[in-house]
Design an enzyme around this catalytic site. Structure first.
Site, mmCIF file in Angstrom:
data_model
loop_
_atom_site.group_PDB
_atom_site.id
_atom_site.type_symbol
_atom_site.label_atom_id
_atom_site.label_comp_id
_atom_site.label_asym_id
_atom_site.label_seq_id
_atom_site.Cartn_x
_atom_site.Cartn_y
_atom_site.Cartn_z
ATOM 1 N N ASP A 34 -5.454 6.162 -2.569
ATOM 2 C CA ASP A 34 -6.523 7.090 -2.938
ATOM 3 C C ASP A 34 -6.574 8.268 -1.976
ATOM 4 O O ASP A 34 -6.828 9.398 -2.355
ATOM 5 C CB ASP A 34 -7.880 6.373 -2.895
ATOM 6 C CG ASP A 34 -8.018 5.400 -4.050
ATOM 7 O OD1 ASP A 34 -7.066 5.299 -4.850
ATOM 8 O OD2 ASP A 34 -9.075 4.749 -4.141
ATOM 9 N N PHE A 35 -6.342 7.953 -0.702
ATOM 10 C CA PHE A 35 -6.400 8.974 0.335
ATOM 11 C C PHE A 35 -5.364 10.068 0.069
ATOM 12 O O PHE A 35 -5.677 11.253 0.100
ATOM 13 C CB PHE A 35 -6.152 8.306 1.691
ATOM 14 C CG PHE A 35 -6.299 9.226 2.862
ATOM 15 C CD1 PHE A 35 -7.539 9.716 3.243
ATOM 16 C CD2 PHE A 35 -5.194 9.584 3.613
ATOM 17 C CE1 PHE A 35 -7.678 10.554 4.337
ATOM 18 C CE2 PHE A 35 -5.317 10.423 4.705
ATOM 19 C CZ PHE A 35 -6.567 10.907 5.067
ATOM 20 N N GLU A 114 -25.791 5.130 -1.133
ATOM 21 C CA GLU A 114 -25.393 3.850 -1.725
ATOM 22 C C GLU A 114 -23.917 3.594 -1.438
ATOM 23 O O GLU A 114 -23.142 4.536 -1.287
ATOM 24 C CB GLU A 114 -25.599 3.901 -3.254
ATOM 25 C CG GLU A 114 -27.023 4.217 -3.656
ATOM 26 C CD GLU A 114 -27.138 4.578 -5.143
ATOM 27 O OE1 GLU A 114 -26.607 3.838 -5.979
ATOM 28 O OE2 GLU A 114 -27.753 5.612 -5.446
ATOM 29 N N LYS A 116 -20.146 3.162 -2.154
ATOM 30 C CA LYS A 116 -19.278 3.586 -3.237
ATOM 31 C C LYS A 116 -18.362 2.409 -3.555
ATOM 32 O O LYS A 116 -17.555 2.012 -2.719
ATOM 33 C CB LYS A 116 -18.463 4.801 -2.793
ATOM 34 C CG LYS A 116 -17.573 5.352 -3.869
ATOM 35 C CD LYS A 116 -16.860 6.599 -3.366
ATOM 36 C CE LYS A 116 -16.050 7.225 -4.475
ATOM 37 N NZ LYS A 116 -15.089 6.290 -5.070
ATOM 38 N N ASP A 118 -15.421 0.237 -5.099
ATOM 39 C CA ASP A 118 -14.050 0.483 -5.525
ATOM 40 C C ASP A 118 -13.742 -0.407 -6.723
ATOM 41 O O ASP A 118 -13.090 -1.434 -6.608
ATOM 42 C CB ASP A 118 -13.093 0.186 -4.364
ATOM 43 C CG ASP A 118 -11.719 0.770 -4.626
ATOM 44 O OD1 ASP A 118 -11.592 1.629 -5.516
ATOM 45 O OD2 ASP A 118 -10.775 0.356 -3.940
ATOM 46 N N ARG A 137 -15.336 4.467 -18.935
ATOM 47 C CA ARG A 137 -15.619 5.887 -18.816
ATOM 48 C C ARG A 137 -14.778 6.724 -19.784
ATOM 49 O O ARG A 137 -15.243 7.695 -20.330
ATOM 50 C CB ARG A 137 -15.354 6.366 -17.393
ATOM 51 C CG ARG A 137 -15.506 7.868 -17.372
ATOM 52 C CD ARG A 137 -15.500 8.569 -16.033
ATOM 53 N NE ARG A 137 -15.068 7.860 -14.897
ATOM 54 C CZ ARG A 137 -15.659 7.960 -13.706
ATOM 55 N NH1 ARG A 137 -16.719 8.712 -13.562
ATOM 56 N NH2 ARG A 137 -15.177 7.303 -12.690
ATOM 57 N N TYR A 226 -25.889 0.656 -10.957
ATOM 58 C CA TYR A 226 -26.582 1.587 -10.062
ATOM 59 C C TYR A 226 -26.996 2.890 -10.727
ATOM 60 O O TYR A 226 -27.736 3.666 -10.160
ATOM 61 C CB TYR A 226 -25.684 1.923 -8.866
ATOM 62 C CG TYR A 226 -24.306 2.370 -9.281
ATOM 63 C CD1 TYR A 226 -24.100 3.649 -9.779
ATOM 64 C CD2 TYR A 226 -23.222 1.498 -9.216
ATOM 65 C CE1 TYR A 226 -22.844 4.050 -10.209
ATOM 66 C CE2 TYR A 226 -21.964 1.896 -9.637
ATOM 67 C CZ TYR A 226 -21.785 3.169 -10.131
ATOM 68 O OH TYR A 226 -20.551 3.562 -10.564
ATOM 69 N N LYS A 290 -27.090 10.796 -3.152
ATOM 70 C CA LYS A 290 -27.723 11.418 -4.319
ATOM 71 C C LYS A 290 -29.086 11.968 -3.933
ATOM 72 O O LYS A 290 -29.805 11.339 -3.155
ATOM 73 C CB LYS A 290 -27.942 10.377 -5.431
ATOM 74 C CG LYS A 290 -26.697 9.835 -6.067
ATOM 75 C CD LYS A 290 -27.051 8.737 -7.061
ATOM 76 C CE LYS A 290 -25.788 8.037 -7.573
ATOM 77 N NZ LYS A 290 -26.084 6.715 -8.140
ATOM 78 N N LYS A 328 -16.133 9.728 1.599
ATOM 79 C CA LYS A 328 -15.190 8.605 1.680
ATOM 80 C C LYS A 328 -14.743 8.343 3.105
ATOM 81 O O LYS A 328 -14.534 9.275 3.879
ATOM 82 C CB LYS A 328 -13.987 8.878 0.775
ATOM 83 C CG LYS A 328 -14.394 8.894 -0.699
ATOM 84 C CD LYS A 328 -13.236 9.212 -1.602
ATOM 85 C CE LYS A 328 -12.524 7.943 -2.035
ATOM 86 N NZ LYS A 328 -11.474 8.250 -3.041
ATOM 87 N N CYS A 422 21.811 -14.338 -1.966
ATOM 88 C CA CYS A 422 20.736 -15.011 -1.245
ATOM 89 C C CYS A 422 21.075 -15.011 0.249
ATOM 90 O O CYS A 422 22.172 -15.413 0.630
ATOM 91 C CB CYS A 422 20.591 -16.438 -1.759
ATOM 92 S SG CYS A 422 19.463 -17.426 -0.764
ATOM 93 N N CYS A 425 21.721 -19.015 1.314
ATOM 94 C CA CYS A 425 22.844 -19.827 0.830
ATOM 95 C C CYS A 425 24.006 -18.978 0.311
ATOM 96 O O CYS A 425 25.018 -19.524 -0.124
ATOM 97 C CB CYS A 425 22.372 -20.795 -0.248
ATOM 98 S SG CYS A 425 21.953 -19.991 -1.791
ATOM 99 N N CYS A 440 17.446 -16.160 -6.213
ATOM 100 C CA CYS A 440 18.579 -17.021 -5.872
ATOM 101 C C CYS A 440 18.614 -18.134 -6.905
ATOM 102 O O CYS A 440 17.664 -18.887 -7.042
ATOM 103 C CB CYS A 440 18.401 -17.623 -4.475
ATOM 104 S SG CYS A 440 19.559 -18.988 -4.171
ATOM 105 N N CYS A 445 19.670 -24.453 -2.907
ATOM 106 C CA CYS A 445 19.460 -23.501 -1.809
ATOM 107 C C CYS A 445 18.527 -24.130 -0.768
ATOM 108 O O CYS A 445 17.418 -24.549 -1.102
ATOM 109 C CB CYS A 445 18.840 -22.214 -2.355
ATOM 110 S SG CYS A 445 18.384 -21.043 -1.063
HETATM 111 ZN ZN ZN Z 1 19.687 -19.371 -1.853
#
Ligand code: ZN
Length: 678
Positions: A34-35, A114, A116, A118, A137, A226, A290, A328, A422, A425, A440, A445
Site C-alpha cells: 500500500d505504501f 477512528e 482505519k 485494513d 463499494r 462505522y 472526521k 496512514k 530437489c 535428494c 520434488c 526424498c
Molecule cells: Zn527430494
C-alpha cells in the site's frame, strides 16, 4: 522536467496506477505494498498539478478503484461510497484542519479519530430494522450484491436491536479476517500441503467474492461498522453520536475511537491509536479523522470534492469528502541484504524459496529469513543473492521481501536460477500444470520423509507426547526409523544409547507411541498426509467411511458426495489410495497394531447437546435444522433454560433470543451451526 517529459511520465504512472488498482480491487492480488502504491499515486497527483494541461478529468487519481466482478448482481448505492484522501505527513494533516477552520470560521473544531481498518468496504442496508442487503463499494456508485455471503459473518446481527429503528438505513463498514482466523486458515493450508495466503486483507476480499457460500462460511469473516450512508429519517447529528447509535443497536463497532477538539488533540489521539493498534482484532494501517458535526460536514465550502456548483455529483467515483482525511502509519520496514537463497522442501515436496537475510531488527523482532513465495515471485522481483532489499512486516504477517534496491546491487550479480532439482535428494523437480509450485516427486526424498513423520506425530495428528522435531531428527539420524510404521516397532533397548541416562525418557516415549495405537480414525487419516486433506476433511472421511479399509476402497463417486468435498479433493484422495506404496503402508500400519477408533455412532460433538430454534434461518427450514441436530445425537427443546446449550437464531428471532442473552446461553447463526455439525 519539461512538459513533454512530464506527459510521458504521467502516461506511464497512470498505466501503473490503473494496473495496480485492477490487481488490488478486482483480483485482491496486489503486487506492491500500500505504501508503494500511495507513493506512486502521489507522484502522479503532484505531476498533474504541476502540469495541468495534461491532467485530464479521467485521471486515475480522481477515482476510486473498482471491485466489481462477474457472477454478482449489481446494486446502486443510495448514497455514493466515497474514498478518502491519504497522508503520511502530520504537516498535511494540519493543512487539512486549516482549510476547514477557514471555511467554518473557527479553529475550535470537534473531530473523531477512528482506526482505519485494513479490510474490504461494504455497505449494509437495514429496512425497518432487518438486514436486506450487503453490497461492495464497486466503483462508488454501484457495487456487487454479496448479501448471501455477508449473512455468514458471525457477529453481524440480521436485525437491529433497540430504538430508534429507521425505515431505511445504509451502514458502512469493513469486512476483515482476524489475525487469529488468518493464522488458522493458513494452518489448514499447510496441513493440506497447500500454499500460504499472503495477507488477511486480500484473503477477506477474495472470500467475500466467492460464489460458494459454504466456503465463505468456513472462513470466519468479521465486520466492523462505522459509517453512515443514506438514512430516513435521520438518526444522529454527529459522527460520535452515530458511533454511539451503532453500539446501541448491538452492531459490531471499533473497540475505541476518540472524540476530540482541535488539531493538537487529533495528533495526540493518532499517537495513542498507534500505541494501541496492535491489540485490535483487525489490521489497522492508520487513522481516519472526521469532522464530528454532520451540519459542519454539509457546510458550504466543506462537502465533497467532485461536487458541481449545483450541488450534484458529476460522478460518484470522483467524490471524496473534504471533511475527512486518512492519516496512514508508515509500514514496518527495514533495509538489509540477502546472504543466500535457500530452498525448503515441504511434506508434499513443494519447493519454497527463502531469503536468508543479514539479521535486522523489524517491529521489535529480529528477522533472519523472509519467504520469497515461489519461482515466479523471485523472477518478478528479480531478487538476487547479495542484493540490498527492503523487508516489510505488515500487521502480524511473516516478513516478506517487498523490493530490491537495484541501485545498490553489487557488480557481477546474476539473476537467481531456480533449481531444476530437489536440493535434498537431487531428483528432477516437476511443476504441476497450471500451478506455480515446483515439487520434488521422489516419495523417498529424505526431507519429505522427515516432514511426513513430524506431521504424523504432531499435535493435529497422532499427538504423540515427546515426539517433536528434535527427536524425529535424532531417530532418523541413528537410522532407527525410515517411515511412520517404524515408530510402532521401536524398543526401549534401541533408544537407550541415544541419551545419557535415558531410561525414563525411552520408557515414556515407547509408552506414548503405544498409547496412540487406538487413536481416533480422523487423526490417522490426517496423519497420512494425503494432499488436500486437512483435519476437517479427515473428520468428514472418518465419519463417512468409519475404517481405513472402507476408505481405501471408496469409489470417487462416494467421495464427491461428501459435503464440502470438491472434485479436486475427491481425486486427490482416490489417487493417494490407488498408489501401491501407500496401500503397502496401510497394510504395514495395521500389521504394527494400529487400530484407529471410528467416531461414535450417536453423532459427534452434538451428542447430548440441547438446542432451541428461533427465527427464520437463511437456508434451512426449522424441520431440516431439527433433523440435523437429532441425526448428530442432539436434542431440540421448545424453550430456553439454563440447560440449553445453544440457541440457533435466524431472522426475526423473538423473546427466546432475549432470554438466551439474559441466561448467557450461546446464540449461534446457521453458518456456525453448520460448522458445529462439521
Ligand atoms: Zn527430494
Amino acid at each position: 522536467m519539461d512538459s513533454a517529459e512530464a506527459n510521458k511520465q504521467i502516461t506511464y504512472l497512470r498505466a501503473q496506477v490503473a494496473r495496480h488498482d485492477e490487481l488490488y480491487y478486482r483480483h485482491a492480488k496486489p503486487e506492491i505494498s500500500d505504501f508503494d502504491y500511495d507513493r506512486l499515486k502521489r507522484e502522479l497527483a503532484d505531476l498533474e498539478v504541476q502540469f495541468p494541461p495534461v491532467a485530464a478529468d479521467e485521471s486515475v487519481t480522481q477515482r476510486v478503484g473498482d471491485d466489481r466482478t462477474e457472477g454478482f448482481a449489481r446494486v446502486k448505492h443510495r448514497q455514493a461510497m466515497t474514498t478518502l484522501d491519504n497522508t503520511y505527513d502530520e504537516a498535511e494533516l494540519r493543512e487539512f484542519h486549516a482549510r476547514l477552520a477557514k471555511a467554518l470560521g473557527t479553529e475550535d473544531l470537534a473531530y473523531t479519530v477512528e482506526p482505519k481498518i485494513d479490510g474490504v468496504a461494504v455497505s449494509l442496508t437495514y429496512e425497518h430494522g432487518r438486514l436486506t442487503r450487503a453490497v461492495t463499494r464497486g466503483d462508488g456508485e454501484e457495487g456487487d450484491d454479496v448479501t448471501a455471503n455477508a449473512r455468514t459473518i458471525r457477529g453481524l446481527p440480521p436485525t437491529l436491536h433497540g430504538q430508534p429503528v429507521p425505515a431505511l438505513i445504509e451502514i458502512r463498514g469493513e469486512v476483515y479476517l482476524s489475525v487469529e482466523e488468518f493464522r488458522r486458515i493458513n494452518q489448514l493450508q499447510e496441513e493440506a500441503g497447500e500454499a500460504h495466503y499472503a495477507n488477511p486483507r486480500n484473503l477477506a476480499a477474495g472470500t467475500l467474492k466467492q460464489l460458494d457460500t459454504q466456503l465463505v462460511a468456513s472462513r470466519r469473516l468479521e465486520v466492523v461498522l462505522y459509517g453512515l450512508g443514506h438514512c430516513e429519517p435521520p438518526v444522529a447529528d454527529s459522527q460520535s453520536g452515530f458511533q454511539a447509535q451503532l453500539a446501541a443497536w448491538d452492531l459490531p463497532v471499533v473497540e475505541k475511537f476518540w472524540a476530540v477538539r482541535g488539531i493538537d488533540a487529533v495528533c495526540g489521539a493518532i499517537r495513542e491509536l498507534d500505541q494501541r493498534r496492535r491489540g485490535f482484532a483487525f489490521g489497522t494501517d492508520g487513522a481516519v479523522v472526521k469532522l464530528d458535526s454532520f451540519a459542519q460536514q454539509a457546510h458550504k465550502g466543506v462537502g465533497y470534492r467532485g461536487m458541481g456548483a449545483d450541488g450534484r455529483a458529476e460522478a460518484a467515483r470522483k467524490l471524496s469528502p473534504r471533511w475527512a482525511c486518512a492519516f496512514k502509519f508508515p509500514p514496518d520496514r527495514a533495509e538489509t541484504w540477502v546472504r543466500n537463497i535457500t530452498i525448503q522442501v515441504g511434506r508434499t515436496g513443494a519447493l519454497t524459496p527463502v531469503a536468508e537475510l543479514e539479521p535486522v531488527l523489524l517491529a521489535g523482532t529480529t528477522v533472519k529469513r523472509a519467504t520469497l513465495h515461489n519461482a515466479d515471485e523471485i523472477a518478478r522481483k528479480d531478487v538476487r543473492v547479495g542484493d540490498a532489499v527492503l523487508v516489510e512486516k505488515a500487521g502480524e504477517i511473516i516478513p516478506a521481501v517487498v523490493a530490491v534496491l537495484v541501485s545498490k546491487r553489487p557488480a557481477g550479480s546474476a539473476p537467481y536460477a531456480f533449481p531444476q532439482q530437489c536440493p535434498v535428494c537431487t531428483t528432477a523437480a516437476v511443476r504441476v500444470e497450471d500451478g506455480v509450485v515446483w515439487r520434488c516427486p521422489n516419495p523417498q526424498c529424505p526431507e519429505k520423509v522427515r516432514r511426513r513423520i513430524e506431521h504424523f506425530a504432531s499435535k493435529g495428528c497422532l499427538d504423540i507426547d515427546g515426539l517433536g522435531e528434535e527427536i524425529v531428527d535424532l531417530l532418523l539420524h541413528h537410522g532407527l526409523i525410515k517411515s511412520i510404521v517404524d515408530l510402532f516397532h521401536l524398543t526401549v533397548d534401541q533408544l537407550l544409547p541415544l541419551k545419557k541416562s535415558g531410561e525414563v525418557w525411552a520408557g515414556n516415549l515407547i509408552a506414548a507411541i503405544a498409547a496412540r495405537r487406538g487413536t481416533d480414525l480422523w487423526r490417522v487419516i490426517h496423519g497420512l498426509g494425503i494432499p488436500q486433506v486437512g483435519a476437517a476433511s479427515a473428520k468428514d472421511l472418518a465419519r463417512t467411511f468409519r475404517s481405513l479399509d472402507a476408505l481405501a476402497a471408496a469409489p470417487e463417486a462416494d467421495l464427491v458426495r461428501i459435503d464440502g468435498f470438491g472434485e479436486k479433493t475427491a481425486a486427490a484422495v482416490r489417487a493417494w489410495f490407488a498408489e501401491e506404496t501407500n496401500r503397502a503402508l496401510l497394510r504395514e500400519l495395521l500389521a504394527a497394531g494400529l487400530r484407529p477408533t471410528p467416531p461414535a455412532e450417536s453423532g459427534s460433538g452434538l451428542a447430548g447437546k440441547v438446542f432451541v430454534l428461533t427465527g427464520t434461518l437463511p437456508t434451512l427450514t426449522r424441520e431440516e435444522a431439527a433433523a440435523k441436530i437429532e441425526a448428530a445425537g442432539g436434542k431440540v427443546s421448545g424453550s430456553v433454560s439454563k440447560k440449553t446449550h445453544y440457541v440457533l437464531a435466524g431472522d426475526e428471532a423473538g423473546s427466546k433470543l432475549d432470554k438466551a442473552r439474559a441466561l448467557g446461553v450461546p446464540v449461534i447463526a446457521e453458518a456456525e451451526f453448520l460448522r458445529l455439525l462439521g
